[in-house]
Design a protein around this motif. Structure first.
Motif, short mmCIF file in Angstrom:
data_model
loop_
_atom_site.label_atom_id
_atom_site.label_comp_id
_atom_site.label_asym_id
_atom_site.label_seq_id
_atom_site.Cartn_x
_atom_site.Cartn_y
_atom_site.Cartn_z
N ASN A 57 0.83 -1.20 0.00
CA ASN A 57 0.00 0.00 0.00
C ASN A 57 0.87 1.27 0.00
OD1 ASN A 57 -2.40 1.49 0.10
ND2 ASN A 57 -2.38 1.56 2.33
N HIS A 58 1.90 1.27 0.83
CA HIS A 58 2.80 2.43 0.89
C HIS A 58 3.59 2.57 -0.42
CE1 HIS A 58 4.95 5.67 2.78
NE2 HIS A 58 6.11 5.11 2.48
N ALA A 59 4.03 1.46 -0.99
CA ALA A 59 4.74 1.50 -2.27
C ALA A 59 3.83 2.06 -3.36
CB ALA A 59 5.23 0.10 -2.66
N SER A 60 2.57 1.70 -3.33
CA SER A 60 1.61 2.22 -4.29
C SER A 60 1.44 3.73 -4.14
CB SER A 60 0.26 1.52 -4.11
OG SER A 60 -0.70 2.08 -4.97
N LYS A 61 1.39 4.22 -2.91
CA LYS A 61 1.27 5.66 -2.66
C LYS A 61 2.50 6.41 -3.16
CE LYS A 61 -1.81 5.23 1.28
NZ LYS A 61 -1.96 5.39 2.73
N LEU A 62 3.68 5.86 -2.90
CA LEU A 62 4.92 6.49 -3.37
C LEU A 62 4.97 6.52 -4.90
CD1 LEU A 62 7.51 4.99 -0.88
CD2 LEU A 62 6.72 7.36 -0.96
N LYS A 63 4.55 5.43 -5.53
CA LYS A 63 4.51 5.37 -6.99
C LYS A 63 3.54 6.40 -7.54
CE LYS A 63 2.87 2.51 -10.74
NZ LYS A 63 1.86 3.49 -11.05
N SER A 64 2.37 6.51 -6.92
CA SER A 64 1.34 7.45 -7.39
C SER A 64 1.78 8.90 -7.27
CB SER A 64 0.05 7.25 -6.60
OG SER A 64 -0.48 5.98 -6.86
N CYS A 65 2.56 9.22 -6.26
CA CYS A 65 2.99 10.61 -6.11
C CYS A 65 4.21 10.93 -6.97
CB CYS A 65 3.21 10.97 -4.65
SG CYS A 65 4.66 10.26 -3.88
N GLY A 66 4.71 9.94 -7.73
CA GLY A 66 5.74 10.22 -8.72
C GLY A 66 7.17 10.04 -8.29
N LYS A 85 17.95 2.24 -9.90
CA LYS A 85 17.44 3.59 -10.08
C LYS A 85 16.39 3.91 -9.02
CE LYS A 85 17.10 7.43 -12.43
NZ LYS A 85 18.14 8.43 -12.40
N ALA A 86 15.54 2.94 -8.69
CA ALA A 86 14.50 3.15 -7.69
C ALA A 86 15.11 3.43 -6.31
CB ALA A 86 13.57 1.95 -7.62
N ILE A 87 16.15 2.70 -5.96
CA ILE A 87 16.81 2.93 -4.67
C ILE A 87 17.44 4.32 -4.64
CG2 ILE A 87 18.75 2.20 -3.22
CD1 ILE A 87 18.05 -0.69 -4.06
N GLU A 88 18.06 4.71 -5.73
CA GLU A 88 18.66 6.04 -5.81
C GLU A 88 17.59 7.13 -5.66
OE1 GLU A 88 20.53 8.70 -9.39
OE2 GLU A 88 21.16 6.60 -9.29
N LEU A 89 16.47 6.98 -6.35
CA LEU A 89 15.38 7.95 -6.26
C LEU A 89 14.79 7.99 -4.84
CD1 LEU A 89 13.61 7.22 -9.65
CD2 LEU A 89 14.86 9.30 -9.05
N PHE A 90 14.66 6.81 -4.22
CA PHE A 90 14.10 6.74 -2.88
C PHE A 90 15.02 7.41 -1.86
CE2 PHE A 90 12.90 4.35 1.05
CZ PHE A 90 11.59 4.81 1.13
N LYS A 91 16.33 7.28 -2.04
CA LYS A 91 17.29 7.94 -1.14
C LYS A 91 17.16 9.46 -1.23
CE LYS A 91 20.92 4.45 -1.05
NZ LYS A 91 22.29 4.12 -1.50
N ASN A 92 16.89 9.96 -2.42
CA ASN A 92 16.79 11.41 -2.64
C ASN A 92 15.39 11.96 -2.38
OD1 ASN A 92 19.49 11.43 -3.44
ND2 ASN A 92 18.96 11.05 -5.56
N TYR A 93 14.44 11.11 -2.02
CA TYR A 93 13.05 11.52 -1.81
C TYR A 93 12.90 12.24 -0.49
CZ TYR A 93 8.08 11.09 -0.72
OH TYR A 93 6.79 11.34 -0.34
N ASN A 94 12.28 13.42 -0.52
CA ASN A 94 11.95 14.17 0.70
C ASN A 94 10.45 14.28 0.80
OD1 ASN A 94 14.65 14.72 1.37
ND2 ASN A 94 14.70 16.40 -0.07
N LYS A 95 9.90 13.95 1.95
CA LYS A 95 8.44 13.97 2.13
C LYS A 95 7.90 15.37 2.07
CE LYS A 95 8.14 9.76 4.75
NZ LYS A 95 7.73 9.10 5.95
#
Length: 95
Positions: A57-66, A85-95
């Motif tokens: 569910n949380h992965a779906s929310k993160l995917k939906s917000c781009g 690439k997904a791990i790199e993007l997730f590391k740089n993600y700020n809520k």
């Protein structure tokens, strides 16, 4: 193995295992060289969730917000994610 012309069905288990073991180093070397240059993918939201260690569910929310847009290839309901690439993007993600 003594007789290289012996049919496979006449081999004992020991002879068959010996034959497989003699081929294993060559197979392992090929796998190592292929894995070092290939891109690793995970499939679906379940694969993405497992990759980043969260619920589907949380992965779906993160995917939906781009968050993972650059790492995701989607065709209809099929989702393929470039894991590096997904791990790199997730590391740089700020809520």
């Amino acid at each position: 193995m003594e007789d290289s012309n012996k049919p496979v069905w006449q081999l004992t288990i020991g002879e068959f295992m010996e034959l497989l073991d003699s081929r294993m180093p060559k197979i392992e070397e090929k796998n190592i060289s292929q894995n070092s240059t290939s891109i690793k993918y995970v499939y679906g939201l379940a694969g993405l969730a497992k990759l980043i260690g969260c619920s589907i569910n949380h992965a779906s929310k993160l995917k939906s917000c781009g968050v993972f847009d650059e790492a995701i290839i989607q065709n209809g309901r099929k989702i393929i994610v470039n894991s590096e690439k997904a791990i790199e993007l997730f590391k740089n993600y700020n809520k």
